[in-house]
Design an enzyme around this catalytic site. Structure first.
Site, PDB file in Angstrom:
ATOM      1  CG  PHE A  85       7.831  -9.624   4.596  1.00 57.63           C
ATOM      2  CD1 PHE A  85       7.819 -10.747   4.999  1.00 57.63           C
ATOM      3  CD2 PHE A  85       6.902  -8.755   4.462  1.00 57.63           C
ATOM      4  CE1 PHE A  85       6.531 -11.237   5.198  1.00 57.63           C
ATOM      5  CE2 PHE A  85       5.559  -9.144   4.451  1.00 57.63           C
ATOM      6  CZ  PHE A  85       5.343 -10.559   4.923  1.00 57.63           C
ATOM      7  CD  GLN A  92       5.134  -3.003   9.495  1.00 54.34           C
ATOM      8  OE1 GLN A  92       6.239  -2.834   9.241  1.00 54.34           O
ATOM      9  NE2 GLN A  92       4.791  -4.377   9.395  1.00 54.34           N
ATOM     10  NE  ARG A 141      -1.897  -0.232   6.864  1.00 54.14           N
ATOM     11  CZ  ARG A 141      -0.736  -0.676   6.223  1.00 54.14           C
ATOM     12  NH1 ARG A 141      -0.879  -1.238   5.080  1.00 54.14           N
ATOM     13  NH2 ARG A 141       0.403  -0.290   6.662  1.00 54.14           N
ATOM     14  CG  ASN A 142      -0.934  -0.611  13.583  1.00 53.75           C
ATOM     15  OD1 ASN A 142      -0.802  -2.024  13.678  1.00 53.75           O
ATOM     16  ND2 ASN A 142      -0.408  -0.176  12.470  1.00 53.75           N
ATOM     17  CE  LYS A 145       2.902   5.193  12.856  1.00 55.30           C
ATOM     18  NZ  LYS A 145       1.721   4.515  12.108  1.00 55.30           N
ATOM     19  CG  ASN A 173      -2.079   0.907   1.406  1.00 53.42           C
ATOM     20  OD1 ASN A 173      -2.226   1.517   2.340  1.00 53.42           O
ATOM     21  ND2 ASN A 173      -2.741   1.020   0.293  1.00 53.42           N
ATOM     22  CD1 TRP A 174       5.346   3.936   3.376  1.00 53.49           C
ATOM     23  CD2 TRP A 174       4.061   5.325   2.445  1.00 53.49           C
ATOM     24  NE1 TRP A 174       5.862   5.042   3.529  1.00 53.49           N
ATOM     25  CE2 TRP A 174       4.765   5.973   2.889  1.00 53.49           C
ATOM     26  CE3 TRP A 174       2.754   5.910   1.688  1.00 53.49           C
ATOM     27  CZ2 TRP A 174       4.911   7.166   2.837  1.00 53.49           C
ATOM     28  CZ3 TRP A 174       2.978   7.168   1.576  1.00 53.49           C
ATOM     29  CH2 TRP A 174       3.642   7.881   2.046  1.00 53.49           C
ATOM     30  N   GLY A 175       4.178   1.276  -0.278  1.00 52.90           N
ATOM     31  CA  GLY A 175       5.468   0.847  -1.204  1.00 52.90           C
ATOM     32  C   GLY A 175       4.986   1.659  -2.528  1.00 52.90           C
TER      33      GLY A 175
HETATM   34  P1  NAD Z   1       1.377  -3.623   3.088  1.00 55.79           P
HETATM   35  O1  NAD Z   1       0.797  -3.574   4.577  1.00 55.79           O
HETATM   36  O2  NAD Z   1       0.554  -3.289   2.088  1.00 55.79           O
HETATM   37  O3  NAD Z   1       2.040  -4.969   2.964  1.00 55.79           O
HETATM   38  C1  NAD Z   1       1.950  -6.035   2.014  1.00 55.79           C
HETATM   39  C2  NAD Z   1       3.166  -6.019   0.991  1.00 55.79           C
HETATM   40  O4  NAD Z   1       4.171  -6.923   1.880  1.00 55.79           O
HETATM   41  C3  NAD Z   1       2.972  -6.312  -0.334  1.00 55.79           C
HETATM   42  O5  NAD Z   1       3.597  -5.648  -1.288  1.00 55.79           O
HETATM   43  C4  NAD Z   1       3.210  -8.133  -0.301  1.00 55.79           C
HETATM   44  O6  NAD Z   1       3.545  -8.405  -1.564  1.00 55.79           O
HETATM   45  C5  NAD Z   1       4.545  -8.036   0.641  1.00 55.79           C
HETATM   46  N1  NAD Z   1       4.775  -9.164   1.226  1.00 55.79           N
HETATM   47  C6  NAD Z   1       4.131 -10.306   1.566  1.00 55.79           C
HETATM   48  N2  NAD Z   1       4.758 -11.338   1.794  1.00 55.79           N
HETATM   49  C7  NAD Z   1       5.996 -11.124   1.530  1.00 55.79           C
HETATM   50  C8  NAD Z   1       7.227 -11.987   1.673  1.00 55.79           C
HETATM   51  N3  NAD Z   1       7.120 -13.149   2.031  1.00 55.79           N
HETATM   52  N4  NAD Z   1       8.286 -11.108   1.616  1.00 55.79           N
HETATM   53  C9  NAD Z   1       8.368  -9.935   1.016  1.00 55.79           C
HETATM   54  N5  NAD Z   1       7.066  -9.007   0.860  1.00 55.79           N
HETATM   55  C10 NAD Z   1       5.875  -9.843   1.168  1.00 55.79           C
HETATM   56  O7  NAD Z   1       2.743  -2.771   3.177  1.00 55.79           O
HETATM   57  P2  NAD Z   1       2.759  -1.063   3.094  1.00 55.79           P
HETATM   58  O8  NAD Z   1       1.802  -0.435   3.332  1.00 55.79           O
HETATM   59  O9  NAD Z   1       3.627  -0.839   1.879  1.00 55.79           O
HETATM   60  O10 NAD Z   1       4.136  -0.986   4.314  1.00 55.79           O
HETATM   61  C11 NAD Z   1       5.353  -0.973   4.165  1.00 55.79           C
HETATM   62  C12 NAD Z   1       5.920  -0.219   5.385  1.00 55.79           C
HETATM   63  O11 NAD Z   1       5.337   1.330   5.326  1.00 55.79           O
HETATM   64  C13 NAD Z   1       5.547  -0.539   6.671  1.00 55.79           C
HETATM   65  O12 NAD Z   1       6.347  -0.498   7.549  1.00 55.79           O
HETATM   66  C14 NAD Z   1       4.453   0.444   7.189  1.00 55.79           C
HETATM   67  O13 NAD Z   1       4.269   0.561   8.713  1.00 55.79           O
HETATM   68  C15 NAD Z   1       4.882   1.478   6.763  1.00 55.79           C
HETATM   69  N6  NAD Z   1       3.893   2.654   6.138  1.00 55.79           N
HETATM   70  C16 NAD Z   1       2.586   2.054   5.688  1.00 55.79           C
HETATM   71  C17 NAD Z   1       1.503   3.400   5.425  1.00 55.79           C
HETATM   72  C18 NAD Z   1       0.367   3.137   4.832  1.00 55.79           C
HETATM   73  O14 NAD Z   1      -0.550   3.858   5.205  1.00 55.79           O
HETATM   74  N7  NAD Z   1       0.046   1.620   4.242  1.00 55.79           N
HETATM   75  C19 NAD Z   1       1.909   4.842   5.432  1.00 55.79           C
HETATM   76  C20 NAD Z   1       3.432   4.973   5.939  1.00 55.79           C
HETATM   77  C21 NAD Z   1       4.112   3.984   6.211  1.00 55.79           C
HETATM   78  P1  13P Z   2      -1.083   1.991   9.649  1.00 52.29           P
HETATM   79  O1  13P Z   2       0.077   0.832   9.176  1.00 52.29           O
HETATM   80  O2  13P Z   2      -1.663   1.817  11.156  1.00 52.29           O
HETATM   81  O3  13P Z   2      -2.222   2.020   8.687  1.00 52.29           O
HETATM   82  O4  13P Z   2      -0.529   3.453   9.698  1.00 52.29           O
HETATM   83  C1  13P Z   2      -0.283   4.192   8.537  1.00 52.29           C
HETATM   84  C2  13P Z   2       0.826   5.259   8.864  1.00 52.29           C
HETATM   85  O5  13P Z   2       1.844   4.778   9.157  1.00 52.29           O
HETATM   86  C3  13P Z   2       0.293   6.703   8.801  1.00 52.29           C
HETATM   87  O6  13P Z   2       1.335   7.528   8.827  1.00 52.29           O
END
Ligand code: NAD
Ligand code: 13P
Length: 413
Positions: free
Chosen positions: A112, A362, A333-334, A267, A13-15
Site C-alpha cells: 500500500f 509480506q 504469520r508467514n 527473512k 497489527n504492528w502499526g
Molecule cells: P497488518 O498485517 O495488520 O495489515 C493490515 C493493515 O493494512 C490495516 O491497518 C489495514 O487498514 C491496512 N490496509 C488495508 N487495505 C489498505 C489499503 N488499501 N491502503 C492502506 N492500508 C490498507 O499490518 P502490520 O502488521 O501493521 O504490518 C505493517 C508492516 O510491519 C509490514 O511490513 C510488516 O511486515 C511489518 N511488521 C509486522 C509485524 C507484526 O508482528 N505484525 C512485526 C514487525 C514488522
Molecule cells: P510476520 O509478518 O510473518 O508475522 O512477521 C512478523 C515479524 O516481522 C516479526 O519480527
C-alpha cells in the site's frame, strides 16, 4: 524552542503497536515531542467482536474504526485486547494526520505504500524525517530498492529503518524484545549548518551532493534535502532512541540502513520455507537447515546488490537479522500460514484470507519480487532457497523438492 510532532502512517497489527510505544514516550519526553501522536487509519466499518470487552457498550452495528479507536482506545480489529494511550489519536485523513509533523513513521503492509506516498507528495513538512517499519523491498524494472530509500526519494526527505525480532502481539503485551533502528542522515542534520532561520515551507534545500553524505548504497546522493531548523531538538540517534525505547522494547541504534531493511524483508521468505517444511511434518533439523541456508542467501543478496554499505554483522548479529529470522520462523504469520497451507493442501493466499482477519503477509509478495529481480539478472542459481519458495508458491515445485534444490549448489561447486 519547538518540539517534534509525530505521526504514524498505518494502524495494523504492528502499526498500532508502534503507535502505542511512541505515544507512551512522547508523553514522557515533553521537552522533545508534542505529546499528541497522530495515527493514520485506513478507514473501514467494523463491528466490535462479541468477545471484546467493549462489545456491550459498542453494540452490534458497524462503526468507523477511527471512532472505535478514539472512543475505546483500542484497535479492536488489528490489535484486540490492548489499551492504547489516550494521547494517540486515530485519524482517517492522511493529509490531516501528517500536517505539521516533523517525524513520520511509515508502518503499513508494503503493497500500500506507493499509493500513500502519491498522496503525501508535496503535502508534508519539507524538513520532516522518516522511519520505515515496513518489512519488504521495492522491486521495479530497474532494480531493487529499500522502502526507506524509496520513500525518502519520493518525498524528498531522509528516511531510516526500524526492524527486529518483533512479533507485534508480544510487544503490545509488553513482553521484552529488542529492535534495531538504522538512521544515517547527512551530517548537516547534526552539525546544523547550513540552517535556515524559519520553519516555513519556503526554507531552502541543500544539494546533498554538496555535503559529506553517502546514501544507503554508498552512492553520493543526487537529491536535495531541507535541513531541520535549529529551533527543533536535533533529530539524531539519541532523539530517536527516546522516541522508541521502552523498558519492554530495547533499541539498538546503528547506521546500516540497507542491512536492517534487507534483513526484515528477506527473512519473510525464509519464514515461509520454515513453515513449508514444518507443515510437511519434518522436524526441527529441517527447519534449522532452511534457516541456515536462508541466512546465507540473505547475506549473499545484501553483499551482491548493496555491497558498498551492507555489513554482514547486521544479518548475523543484530535483532534485524538472525534474531528476526528465528522469531519469524517460530511464530510469525508467514510461518504459520505457510505451515497450514501445506497441512491442508491450500494456497497460502487462501489461508491468509481465512486466518488473518485483514492482516497481510509480506513474504509471498517479497518472494515473487525477489524472484523476478534475480531471474531478470540470471542470478537464480545462487539463491536456491529463495527460488524454491517462489516455485512452491506458484505450484512449480513441492516441499519434497527442497532438499535436492538447495543442495545442488553445494554439490556443483
Ligand atoms: P497488518 O498485517 O495488520 O495489515 C493490515 C493493515 O493494512 C490495516 O491497518 C489495514 O487498514 C491496512 N490496509 C488495508 N487495505 C489498505 C489499503 N488499501 N491502503 C492502506 N492500508 C490498507 O499490518 P502490520 O502488521 O501493521 O504490518 C505493517 C508492516 O510491519 C509490514 O511490513 C510488516 O511486515 C511489518 N511488521 C509486522 C509485524 C507484526 O508482528 N505484525 C512485526 C514487525 C514488522
Ligand atoms: P510476520 O509478518 O510473518 O508475522 O512477521 C512478523 C515479524 O516481522 C516479526 O519480527
Amino acid at each position: 524552542g519547538r518540539k517534534h510532532k509525530v505521526t504514524v502512517v498505518g494502524s495494523g497489527n504492528w502499526g498500532s503497536t508502534i503507535s502505542k510505544i511512541v505515544a507512551e514516550n512522547t508523553k514522557l519526553y515533553k521537552d522533545l515531542f508534542e505529546p499528541e501522536v497522530q495515527m493514520w487509519v485506513f478507514e473501514e466499518d467494523v463491528v466490535v467482536p462479541a468477545d471484546s470487552r467493549h462489545a456491550a457498550a459498542a453494540g452490534s452495528a458497524p462503526q468507523k474504526l477511527t471512532a472505535i479507536i478514539n472512543e475505546y482506545h483500542e484497535n479492536v480489529k488489528y490489535l484486540p485486547g490492548i489499551t492504547l494511550p489516550d494521547n494517540l489519536i486515530a485519524n482517517p485523513s492522511l493529509l490531516d494526520a501528517v500536517q505539521d509533523s516533523t517525524i513520520l513513521i511509515f508502518n503499513l503492509p508494503h503493497q500500500f505504500i506507493h499509493n500513500v506516498c502519491d498522496q503525501l507528495k508535496g503535502k508534508i513538512v519539507p524538513f520532516a524525517r522518516g522511519v520505515s517499519c515496513i518489512k519488504g523491498v521495492n522491486v521495479a524494472a530497474d532494480g531493487v530498492s529499500l522502502f526507506s530509500e524509496w520513500i525518502g526519494e519520493d518525498l524528498d526527505i531522509y528516511v531510516g529503518a526500524l526492524s527486529g525480532a518483533n512479533i507485534a502481539n508480544e510487544i503490545a503485551a509488553e513482553k521484552w524484545s529488542e529492535t534495531t533502528i538504522a538512521y544515517d542522515p547527512p551530517t548537516m542534520d547534526n552539525s546544523r549548518a547550513p540552517t535556515p532561520r524559519s520553519a516555513s515551507p519556503s526554507v531552502g534545500t541543500v544539494d546533498l551532493a554538496q555535503v559529506p553524505h553517502k546514501d544507503a548504497r554508498g552512492r553520493t546522493s543526487k537529491s536535495k534535502l531541507t535541513p531541520v531548523p535549529a529551533e527543533y531538538p536535533p533529530l539524531d540517534h539519541e532523539c530517536l532512541r527516546k522516541l522508541f525505547h521502552r523498558p519492554y522494547f530495547h533499541v539498538q541504534m546503528v547506521s546500516d540502513v540497507a542491512g536492517v531493511s534487507l534483513g526484515g524483508a528477506l527473512k519473510n521468505v525464509v519464514a515461509l520455507a520454515a513453515g513449508f517444511v514444518e507443515g510437511r511434518g519434518w522436524g526441527d533439523n529441517a527447519k534449522a537447515a532452511v534457516m541456515r541456508i536462508g541466512l546465507m542467501e540473505m547475506v549473499r543478496f545484501g553483499k551482491e546488490f548493496f555491497g558498498e554499505t551492507v555489513q554482514t554483522g547486521t544479518f548475523t548479529e543484530s535483532s534485524a537479522g538472525v534474531a528476526d529470522l528465528i522469531t519469524s520462523s517460530s511464530g510469525g504469520r508467514n510461518f504459520r500460514c505457510a505451515k497450514m497451507a501445506i497441512e491442508q493442501g491450500l494456497p497460502v493466499s487462501e489461508v491468509e484470507k481465512r486466518e488473518l482477519n485483514g492482516q497481510k503477509l509480506q513474504g509471498t509478495l517479497t518472494a515473487f519480487e525477489v524472484h523476478s529481480f534475480l531471474s531478470t539478472r540470471d542470478r537464480l542459481r545462487d539463491y536456491p532457497l529463495f527460488t524454491a519458495v517462489n516455485d512452491i508458491l506458484v505450484g512449480k515445485a513441492q516441499v519434497d523438492d527442497i532438499p535436492s534444490l538447495v543442495s545442488k549448489i553445494d554439490h556443483d561447486e
